[in-house]
Design an enzyme around this catalytic site. Structure first.
Site, PDB file in Angstrom:
ATOM      1  N   LEU A  38      -6.372  -2.934  -5.173  1.00  0.00           N
ATOM      2  CA  LEU A  38      -7.450  -2.270  -4.420  1.00  0.00           C
ATOM      3  C   LEU A  38      -6.898  -1.239  -3.454  1.00  0.00           C
ATOM      4  O   LEU A  38      -7.604  -0.346  -3.017  1.00  0.00           O
ATOM      5  CB  LEU A  38      -8.258  -3.317  -3.648  1.00  0.00           C
ATOM      6  CG  LEU A  38      -9.008  -4.354  -4.484  1.00  0.00           C
ATOM      7  CD1 LEU A  38      -9.625  -5.415  -3.584  1.00  0.00           C
ATOM      8  CD2 LEU A  38     -10.086  -3.684  -5.341  1.00  0.00           C
ATOM      9  N   GLY A  39      -5.634  -1.399  -3.105  1.00  0.00           N
ATOM     10  CA  GLY A  39      -5.040  -0.468  -2.150  1.00  0.00           C
ATOM     11  C   GLY A  39      -3.695  -0.970  -1.662  1.00  0.00           C
ATOM     12  O   GLY A  39      -3.243  -2.059  -2.027  1.00  0.00           O
ATOM     13  N   GLY A  41      -1.375  -1.486   1.883  1.00  0.00           N
ATOM     14  CA  GLY A  41      -1.344  -1.498   3.339  1.00  0.00           C
ATOM     15  C   GLY A  41       0.052  -1.223   3.846  1.00  0.00           C
ATOM     16  O   GLY A  41       0.962  -0.901   3.077  1.00  0.00           O
ATOM     17  N   LYS A  42       0.224  -1.360   5.146  1.00  0.00           N
ATOM     18  CA  LYS A  42       1.515  -1.068   5.766  1.00  0.00           C
ATOM     19  C   LYS A  42       2.599  -2.038   5.306  1.00  0.00           C
ATOM     20  O   LYS A  42       3.757  -1.667   5.150  1.00  0.00           O
ATOM     21  CB  LYS A  42       1.355  -1.136   7.292  1.00  0.00           C
ATOM     22  CG  LYS A  42       2.584  -0.678   8.062  1.00  0.00           C
ATOM     23  CD  LYS A  42       2.318  -0.688   9.556  1.00  0.00           C
ATOM     24  CE  LYS A  42       3.548  -0.261  10.327  1.00  0.00           C
ATOM     25  NZ  LYS A  42       3.344  -0.339  11.785  1.00  0.00           N
ATOM     26  N   PHE A  43       2.223  -3.309   5.084  1.00  0.00           N
ATOM     27  CA  PHE A  43       3.229  -4.325   4.768  1.00  0.00           C
ATOM     28  C   PHE A  43       3.083  -4.931   3.372  1.00  0.00           C
ATOM     29  O   PHE A  43       3.720  -5.922   3.061  1.00  0.00           O
ATOM     30  CB  PHE A  43       3.169  -5.450   5.806  1.00  0.00           C
ATOM     31  CG  PHE A  43       3.348  -4.980   7.219  1.00  0.00           C
ATOM     32  CD1 PHE A  43       4.517  -4.355   7.604  1.00  0.00           C
ATOM     33  CD2 PHE A  43       2.334  -5.148   8.152  1.00  0.00           C
ATOM     34  CE1 PHE A  43       4.688  -3.906   8.906  1.00  0.00           C
ATOM     35  CE2 PHE A  43       2.492  -4.703   9.459  1.00  0.00           C
ATOM     36  CZ  PHE A  43       3.673  -4.073   9.837  1.00  0.00           C
ATOM     37  N   GLY A  44       2.233  -4.361   2.531  1.00  0.00           N
ATOM     38  CA  GLY A  44       2.072  -4.936   1.201  1.00  0.00           C
ATOM     39  C   GLY A  44       0.871  -4.374   0.474  1.00  0.00           C
ATOM     40  O   GLY A  44       0.340  -3.338   0.846  1.00  0.00           O
ATOM     41  N   VAL A  46      -3.039  -4.925  -1.652  1.00  0.00           N
ATOM     42  CA  VAL A  46      -4.293  -5.674  -1.704  1.00  0.00           C
ATOM     43  C   VAL A  46      -4.781  -5.672  -3.147  1.00  0.00           C
ATOM     44  O   VAL A  46      -4.837  -4.612  -3.792  1.00  0.00           O
ATOM     45  CB  VAL A  46      -5.378  -5.051  -0.790  1.00  0.00           C
ATOM     46  CG1 VAL A  46      -6.629  -5.922  -0.795  1.00  0.00           C
ATOM     47  CG2 VAL A  46      -4.854  -4.866   0.628  1.00  0.00           C
ATOM     48  N   ASP A 157      -9.974   0.141  16.865  1.00  0.00           N
ATOM     49  CA  ASP A 157      -9.660   1.106  15.807  1.00  0.00           C
ATOM     50  C   ASP A 157     -10.826   1.242  14.826  1.00  0.00           C
ATOM     51  O   ASP A 157     -10.663   1.153  13.606  1.00  0.00           O
ATOM     52  CB  ASP A 157      -8.390   0.685  15.064  1.00  0.00           C
ATOM     53  CG  ASP A 157      -7.759   1.843  14.282  1.00  0.00           C
ATOM     54  OD1 ASP A 157      -8.094   3.009  14.569  1.00  0.00           O
ATOM     55  OD2 ASP A 157      -6.935   1.572  13.382  1.00  0.00           O
TER      56      ASP A 157
END
Length: 289
Positions: A38-39, A41-44, A46, A157
Protein backbone atom coordinates in the site's frame (compact mmCIF):
# COMPACT_ATOMS: atom_id res chain seq x y z
CA UNK A 1 20.50 1.30 29.12
CA UNK A 2 17.37 -0.55 27.95
CA UNK A 3 17.47 -1.82 24.37
CA UNK A 4 14.62 -1.22 21.93
CA UNK A 5 13.56 -4.85 22.47
CA UNK A 6 13.30 -4.21 26.23
CA UNK A 7 11.34 -1.00 25.65
CA UNK A 8 8.93 -2.66 23.20
CA UNK A 9 8.35 -5.60 25.56
CA UNK A 10 7.68 -3.21 28.44
CA UNK A 11 5.18 -1.25 26.34
CA UNK A 12 3.53 -4.49 25.19
CA UNK A 13 3.00 -5.57 28.79
CA UNK A 14 1.76 -2.13 29.78
CA UNK A 15 -0.90 -2.06 27.04
CA UNK A 16 -1.98 -5.67 27.58
CA UNK A 17 -2.44 -5.00 31.29
CA UNK A 18 -4.74 -2.09 30.47
CA UNK A 19 -8.42 -3.00 30.96
CA UNK A 20 -9.27 -2.74 27.28
CA UNK A 21 -6.31 -4.80 26.11
CA UNK A 22 -6.44 -7.90 28.31
CA UNK A 23 -6.09 -10.43 25.49
CA UNK A 24 -3.42 -13.05 26.05
CA UNK A 25 -3.19 -14.25 22.43
CA UNK A 26 0.30 -13.84 20.96
CA UNK A 27 -0.02 -12.66 17.37
CA UNK A 28 2.67 -13.35 14.79
CA UNK A 29 3.25 -12.85 11.02
CA UNK A 30 2.03 -16.44 10.51
CA UNK A 31 -1.51 -15.31 11.36
CA UNK A 32 -1.71 -13.15 8.22
CA UNK A 33 -1.51 -13.52 4.44
CA UNK A 34 0.27 -10.51 2.98
CA UNK A 35 -1.23 -8.87 -0.10
CA UNK A 36 -0.17 -5.95 -2.28
CA UNK A 37 1.97 -3.10 -0.98
CA UNK A 38 0.00 0.00 0.00
CA UNK A 39 2.96 2.27 0.51
CA UNK A 40 6.35 2.81 2.07
CA UNK A 41 6.97 4.56 5.36
CA UNK A 42 10.11 5.90 6.97
CA UNK A 43 11.00 2.60 8.66
CA UNK A 44 9.35 -0.04 6.48
CA UNK A 45 6.48 -1.04 4.22
CA UNK A 46 2.68 -1.14 4.52
CA UNK A 47 0.77 -4.07 2.99
CA UNK A 48 -2.86 -5.07 2.84
CA UNK A 49 -3.22 -8.40 4.65
CA UNK A 50 -5.86 -10.99 5.49
CA UNK A 51 -6.16 -12.58 8.91
CA UNK A 52 -6.17 -16.31 8.08
CA UNK A 53 -8.80 -17.46 10.55
CA UNK A 54 -11.46 -14.78 10.01
CA UNK A 55 -10.45 -13.61 6.49
CA UNK A 56 -10.65 -10.06 7.91
CA UNK A 57 -8.80 -7.46 5.82
CA UNK A 58 -6.28 -5.25 7.62
CA UNK A 59 -3.24 -3.14 6.82
CA UNK A 60 0.08 -4.22 8.30
CA UNK A 61 2.89 -1.74 8.78
CA UNK A 62 6.23 -3.50 9.36
CA UNK A 63 8.90 -1.32 10.98
CA UNK A 64 12.55 -2.36 11.01
CA UNK A 65 14.01 -2.03 14.51
CA UNK A 66 17.50 -1.38 13.13
CA UNK A 67 16.24 1.64 11.17
CA UNK A 68 14.33 2.98 14.18
CA UNK A 69 17.44 2.73 16.38
CA UNK A 70 19.67 4.14 13.62
CA UNK A 71 17.41 7.19 13.33
CA UNK A 72 17.18 7.52 17.15
CA UNK A 73 13.38 7.45 16.91
CA UNK A 74 12.69 4.79 19.54
CA UNK A 75 10.71 7.12 21.80
CA UNK A 76 8.72 8.54 18.89
CA UNK A 77 7.68 5.11 17.58
CA UNK A 78 6.82 3.72 21.01
CA UNK A 79 4.81 6.85 21.82
CA UNK A 80 2.92 6.52 18.51
CA UNK A 81 1.99 2.91 19.32
CA UNK A 82 0.87 3.70 22.85
CA UNK A 83 -1.23 6.67 21.81
CA UNK A 84 -2.93 5.02 18.83
CA UNK A 85 -3.61 1.83 20.82
CA UNK A 86 -5.94 3.79 23.09
CA UNK A 87 -7.83 5.93 20.55
CA UNK A 88 -11.25 4.64 19.46
CA UNK A 89 -13.21 7.00 17.24
CA UNK A 90 -15.00 6.40 13.91
CA UNK A 91 -12.78 8.99 12.17
CA UNK A 92 -9.46 7.79 13.61
CA UNK A 93 -7.62 4.87 12.06
CA UNK A 94 -7.66 2.01 14.59
CA UNK A 95 -4.52 0.24 15.66
CA UNK A 96 -6.12 -3.18 16.10
CA UNK A 97 -3.12 -4.96 17.61
CA UNK A 98 0.64 -5.10 17.29
CA UNK A 99 3.48 -7.53 17.87
CA UNK A 100 7.20 -7.84 17.23
CA UNK A 101 10.01 -10.25 16.52
CA UNK A 102 13.78 -9.85 16.57
CA UNK A 103 13.90 -7.62 13.48
CA UNK A 104 10.56 -5.89 13.12
CA UNK A 105 7.62 -4.28 14.88
CA UNK A 106 4.30 -5.06 13.17
CA UNK A 107 1.35 -2.67 13.48
CA UNK A 108 -1.99 -4.22 12.49
CA UNK A 109 -4.18 -1.34 11.38
CA UNK A 110 -7.73 -0.87 10.19
CA UNK A 111 -7.77 -1.15 6.39
CA UNK A 112 -8.89 2.10 4.75
CA UNK A 113 -9.78 0.90 1.23
CA UNK A 114 -10.02 4.43 -0.18
CA UNK A 115 -6.34 5.16 0.38
CA UNK A 116 -4.77 8.56 1.03
CA UNK A 117 -7.00 11.62 1.07
CA UNK A 118 -4.19 13.51 -0.69
CA UNK A 119 -4.66 11.37 -3.80
CA UNK A 120 -8.41 12.05 -3.78
CA UNK A 121 -7.65 15.78 -3.59
CA UNK A 122 -5.14 15.77 -6.45
CA UNK A 123 -7.49 13.67 -8.60
CA UNK A 124 -10.52 15.88 -7.92
CA UNK A 125 -11.70 18.27 -10.68
CA UNK A 126 -9.30 21.26 -10.71
CA UNK A 127 -7.41 19.60 -7.84
CA UNK A 128 -9.87 20.77 -5.18
CA UNK A 129 -12.98 19.51 -3.41
CA UNK A 130 -16.48 20.94 -3.93
CA UNK A 131 -17.66 22.82 -0.86
CA UNK A 132 -20.14 20.13 0.22
CA UNK A 133 -17.34 17.55 0.33
CA UNK A 134 -14.92 19.96 2.03
CA UNK A 135 -17.50 20.83 4.71
CA UNK A 136 -18.29 17.16 5.39
CA UNK A 137 -14.62 16.27 5.59
CA UNK A 138 -13.69 19.16 7.86
CA UNK A 139 -16.48 18.18 10.28
CA UNK A 140 -15.07 14.64 10.50
CA UNK A 141 -11.50 15.85 11.03
CA UNK A 142 -12.59 18.36 13.67
CA UNK A 143 -14.58 15.68 15.49
CA UNK A 144 -11.61 13.27 15.46
CA UNK A 145 -9.18 15.94 16.68
CA UNK A 146 -11.65 17.08 19.35
CA UNK A 147 -11.72 13.48 20.62
CA UNK A 148 -7.90 13.45 20.68
CA UNK A 149 -7.82 16.66 22.69
CA UNK A 150 -10.36 15.29 25.18
CA UNK A 151 -7.85 12.47 25.74
CA UNK A 152 -4.96 14.96 26.05
CA UNK A 153 -3.43 14.01 22.70
CA UNK A 154 -2.10 16.68 20.31
CA UNK A 155 -1.72 15.33 16.76
CA UNK A 156 0.71 18.01 15.50
CA UNK A 157 0.80 16.85 11.86
CA UNK A 158 -2.67 17.15 10.37
CA UNK A 159 -2.50 17.25 6.55
CA UNK A 160 -4.11 15.38 3.61
CA UNK A 161 -1.21 12.88 3.43
CA UNK A 162 -1.95 11.79 7.02
CA UNK A 163 -5.67 11.19 6.48
CA UNK A 164 -7.09 8.06 4.87
CA UNK A 165 -10.47 7.32 3.29
CA UNK A 166 -12.59 4.33 4.23
CA UNK A 167 -14.54 2.16 1.77
CA UNK A 168 -17.71 4.14 2.56
CA UNK A 169 -16.02 7.51 1.97
CA UNK A 170 -15.47 8.59 5.58
CA UNK A 171 -12.15 10.03 6.74
CA UNK A 172 -9.70 8.31 9.09
CA UNK A 173 -7.11 10.46 10.84
CA UNK A 174 -3.86 8.48 10.76
CA UNK A 175 -0.09 8.72 11.24
CA UNK A 176 0.37 9.64 14.89
CA UNK A 177 4.17 9.78 14.53
CA UNK A 178 4.36 13.38 15.74
CA UNK A 179 1.52 13.11 18.23
CA UNK A 180 2.07 13.54 21.93
CA UNK A 181 0.14 12.77 25.10
CA UNK A 182 0.28 16.05 26.99
CA UNK A 183 -1.95 16.25 30.07
CA UNK A 184 -0.50 19.70 30.80
CA UNK A 185 -1.29 20.61 27.15
CA UNK A 186 1.87 22.71 26.92
CA UNK A 187 4.77 21.74 24.65
CA UNK A 188 7.71 23.39 22.92
CA UNK A 189 8.99 20.85 20.34
CA UNK A 190 8.96 22.13 16.78
CA UNK A 191 7.51 19.43 14.52
CA UNK A 192 5.05 18.81 11.73
CA UNK A 193 5.03 19.95 8.10
CA UNK A 194 6.38 23.29 6.87
CA UNK A 195 3.22 24.61 5.16
CA UNK A 196 1.12 23.72 8.22
CA UNK A 197 3.35 25.13 10.98
CA UNK A 198 1.53 27.58 13.29
CA UNK A 199 3.18 30.91 14.23
CA UNK A 200 3.96 29.85 17.81
CA UNK A 201 6.02 26.87 16.61
CA UNK A 202 8.01 29.02 14.20
CA UNK A 203 8.69 31.48 17.04
CA UNK A 204 9.72 28.55 19.28
CA UNK A 205 7.13 29.48 21.87
CA UNK A 206 5.34 27.16 24.27
CA UNK A 207 2.15 25.93 22.63
CA UNK A 208 -0.94 23.86 23.38
CA UNK A 209 -3.70 21.91 21.57
CA UNK A 210 -4.60 24.97 19.50
CA UNK A 211 -1.75 24.15 17.08
CA UNK A 212 -4.15 21.52 15.72
CA UNK A 213 -6.86 24.19 15.30
CA UNK A 214 -4.46 26.15 13.08
CA UNK A 215 -3.74 23.02 11.01
CA UNK A 216 -7.46 22.43 10.48
CA UNK A 217 -7.73 25.96 9.08
CA UNK A 218 -4.84 25.29 6.67
CA UNK A 219 -6.39 21.94 5.78
CA UNK A 220 -9.76 23.48 4.89
CA UNK A 221 -8.04 26.06 2.67
CA UNK A 222 -6.16 23.25 0.90
CA UNK A 223 -9.40 21.29 0.46
CA UNK A 224 -11.00 24.23 -1.33
CA UNK A 225 -8.01 25.67 -3.22
CA UNK A 226 -5.80 22.64 -3.84
CA UNK A 227 -2.71 24.01 -2.10
CA UNK A 228 -1.88 25.42 1.36
CA UNK A 229 -2.39 29.16 1.92
CA UNK A 230 1.24 30.05 2.75
CA UNK A 231 3.03 27.90 0.16
CA UNK A 232 6.22 29.59 -1.09
CA UNK A 233 9.51 28.88 -2.86
CA UNK A 234 11.63 28.44 0.25
CA UNK A 235 11.37 27.86 4.00
CA UNK A 236 12.14 31.44 5.07
CA UNK A 237 9.53 32.96 2.75
CA UNK A 238 6.95 30.42 3.96
CA UNK A 239 7.78 31.38 7.56
CA UNK A 240 7.36 35.07 6.71
CA UNK A 241 3.98 34.49 5.07
CA UNK A 242 2.75 32.48 8.07
CA UNK A 243 3.96 35.05 10.61
CA UNK A 244 2.33 37.92 8.71
CA UNK A 245 -0.80 35.96 7.75
CA UNK A 246 0.01 36.76 4.12
CA UNK A 247 -2.69 34.83 2.28
CA UNK A 248 -5.31 35.44 -0.38
CA UNK A 249 -8.54 33.68 -1.25
CA UNK A 250 -9.40 32.84 -4.87
CA UNK A 251 -12.81 34.21 -5.91
CA UNK A 252 -14.39 30.75 -5.96
CA UNK A 253 -13.85 30.14 -2.21
CA UNK A 254 -17.30 30.54 -0.58
CA UNK A 255 -17.81 33.31 1.98
CA UNK A 256 -18.88 30.84 4.69
CA UNK A 257 -15.68 28.84 4.30
CA UNK A 258 -13.60 32.04 4.37
CA UNK A 259 -15.28 32.99 7.62
CA UNK A 260 -14.40 29.63 9.19
CA UNK A 261 -10.81 29.64 7.94
CA UNK A 262 -10.28 33.19 9.21
CA UNK A 263 -11.47 32.12 12.67
CA UNK A 264 -8.91 29.30 12.78
CA UNK A 265 -5.91 31.04 11.21
CA UNK A 266 -5.37 33.53 14.03
CA UNK A 267 -1.92 34.61 15.20
CA UNK A 268 -3.04 34.42 18.81
CA UNK A 269 -3.76 30.80 19.69
CA UNK A 270 -6.31 31.95 22.28
CA UNK A 271 -8.41 33.56 19.55
CA UNK A 272 -8.77 30.40 17.44
CA UNK A 273 -12.24 28.95 17.15
CA UNK A 274 -12.83 25.94 19.47
CA UNK A 275 -13.41 22.66 17.65
CA UNK A 276 -17.00 22.52 18.86
CA UNK A 277 -17.37 25.87 17.09
CA UNK A 278 -15.90 24.39 13.91
CA UNK A 279 -18.43 21.53 13.94
CA UNK A 280 -21.31 23.92 14.61
CA UNK A 281 -20.17 26.63 12.19
CA UNK A 282 -23.03 27.73 9.92
CA UNK A 283 -21.13 26.85 6.73
CA UNK A 284 -20.33 23.32 7.96
CA UNK A 285 -23.89 22.78 9.23
CA UNK A 286 -25.31 23.94 5.90
CA UNK A 287 -23.98 20.73 4.33
CA UNK A 288 -24.55 18.36 7.23
CA UNK A 289 -28.04 17.34 6.08
Amino acid sequence: MATLLDQVTELENKIKNHDAYGTSYKWSPRDFELGKALGQGKFGHVHVAREKKTQFLVAIKALFKSQIVGSKCERQVLREIEIQSHLKHPNILRLLTWFHDERRIYLVLEFAAGGELYKHLTNAPCGRFPERTAARYIYQVADAVDYCHQHHVIHRDIKPENILVSSDGDLKLADFGWSVHAPSERRKTMCGTLDYLPPEMIKREVYDVSVDHWCIGVLLYEFLVGKPPFESEGQSSTYTRILTLDMTYPKYVPEGAKDLISKLLRQSSKERLPLEGVKNHFWVQKFRN
